[in-house]
Design a protein around this motif. Structure first.
Motif, PDB file in Angstrom:
ATOM      1  N   TRP A  10      22.505 -11.679 -22.502  1.00  0.00           N
ATOM      2  CA  TRP A  10      22.201 -10.348 -23.009  1.00  0.00           C
ATOM      3  C   TRP A  10      22.710 -10.327 -24.433  1.00  0.00           C
ATOM      4  O   TRP A  10      23.903 -10.166 -24.663  1.00  0.00           O
ATOM      5  CB  TRP A  10      22.879  -9.306 -22.155  1.00  0.00           C
ATOM      6  N   ARG A  17      23.522  -9.267 -13.222  1.00  0.00           N
ATOM      7  CA  ARG A  17      22.841  -8.056 -12.767  1.00  0.00           C
ATOM      8  C   ARG A  17      23.430  -7.606 -11.442  1.00  0.00           C
ATOM      9  O   ARG A  17      23.765  -8.421 -10.590  1.00  0.00           O
ATOM     10  CB  ARG A  17      21.349  -8.328 -12.580  1.00  0.00           C
ATOM     11  N   LYS A  20      20.084  -3.558  -6.896  1.00  0.00           N
ATOM     12  CA  LYS A  20      19.874  -2.121  -6.704  1.00  0.00           C
ATOM     13  C   LYS A  20      20.601  -1.593  -5.466  1.00  0.00           C
ATOM     14  O   LYS A  20      21.236  -0.545  -5.511  1.00  0.00           O
ATOM     15  CB  LYS A  20      18.381  -1.835  -6.604  1.00  0.00           C
ATOM     16  N   ALA A  23      24.272  -1.290  -6.235  1.00  0.00           N
ATOM     17  CA  ALA A  23      24.514  -0.213  -7.205  1.00  0.00           C
ATOM     18  C   ALA A  23      24.404   1.151  -6.534  1.00  0.00           C
ATOM     19  O   ALA A  23      25.229   2.036  -6.772  1.00  0.00           O
ATOM     20  CB  ALA A  23      23.530  -0.326  -8.360  1.00  0.00           C
ATOM     21  N   GLN A  24      23.411   1.325  -5.673  1.00  0.00           N
ATOM     22  CA  GLN A  24      23.243   2.608  -4.989  1.00  0.00           C
ATOM     23  C   GLN A  24      24.404   2.870  -4.041  1.00  0.00           C
ATOM     24  O   GLN A  24      24.938   3.973  -4.004  1.00  0.00           O
ATOM     25  CB  GLN A  24      21.923   2.629  -4.223  1.00  0.00           C
ATOM     26  N   SER A  29      24.932   3.669 -11.918  1.00  0.00           N
ATOM     27  CA  SER A  29      23.593   3.536 -12.488  1.00  0.00           C
ATOM     28  C   SER A  29      23.743   3.116 -13.947  1.00  0.00           C
ATOM     29  O   SER A  29      24.863   2.985 -14.452  1.00  0.00           O
ATOM     30  CB  SER A  29      22.837   4.857 -12.376  1.00  0.00           C
ATOM     31  N   GLU A  30      22.615   2.936 -14.616  1.00  0.00           N
ATOM     32  CA  GLU A  30      22.650   2.526 -16.019  1.00  0.00           C
ATOM     33  C   GLU A  30      23.514   3.494 -16.819  1.00  0.00           C
ATOM     34  O   GLU A  30      23.380   4.707 -16.693  1.00  0.00           O
ATOM     35  CB  GLU A  30      21.235   2.497 -16.598  1.00  0.00           C
ATOM     36  N   GLY A  31      24.439   2.959 -17.592  1.00  0.00           N
ATOM     37  CA  GLY A  31      25.316   3.771 -18.412  1.00  0.00           C
ATOM     38  C   GLY A  31      26.642   4.122 -17.747  1.00  0.00           C
ATOM     39  O   GLY A  31      27.523   4.677 -18.392  1.00  0.00           O
ATOM     40  N   SER A  32      26.794   3.823 -16.456  1.00  0.00           N
ATOM     41  CA  SER A  32      28.064   4.099 -15.768  1.00  0.00           C
ATOM     42  C   SER A  32      29.176   3.248 -16.369  1.00  0.00           C
ATOM     43  O   SER A  32      28.966   2.086 -16.708  1.00  0.00           O
ATOM     44  CB  SER A  32      27.953   3.768 -14.271  1.00  0.00           C
TER      45      SER A  32
END
Length: 79
Positions: A10, A17, A20, A23-24, A29-32
């Motif tokens: 990146w 990564r 999902k 993460a759930q 989520s994105e930005g956490s």
């Protein structure tokens, strides 16, 4: 729950990564914001533990909002 994955790139950094489903279940989520800790040969990801004193230290006259009028009290509320 676990998963095997590969390290990717990146920009100039390396990245892993988070699937999902993980993460759930973890509630991110994105930005956490997360913390990364190194323990021996393990990398541990944690949700940051916030301390009230640290949060209050960030309050300044510039970012402090005035009191808000929320209307008359209801039920047994007392102001």
């Amino acid at each position: 729950m676990g998963a095997r994955m590969r390290i990717g790139k990146w920009g100039r950094s390396l990245a892993v990564r988070i699937p999902k489903a993980i993460a759930q279940r973890w509630g991110v989520s994105e930005g956490s914001g997360i913390e990364m800790k190194l323990r021996g040969d393990q990398v541990i990801l944690c949700k940051p533990a916030y301390k009230l004193t640290d949060l209050l230290a960030g309050v300044t006259a510039e970012n402090l909002h005035p009191e808000q009028d929320v209307g008359d009290s209801r039920g047994r509320e007392q102001w």
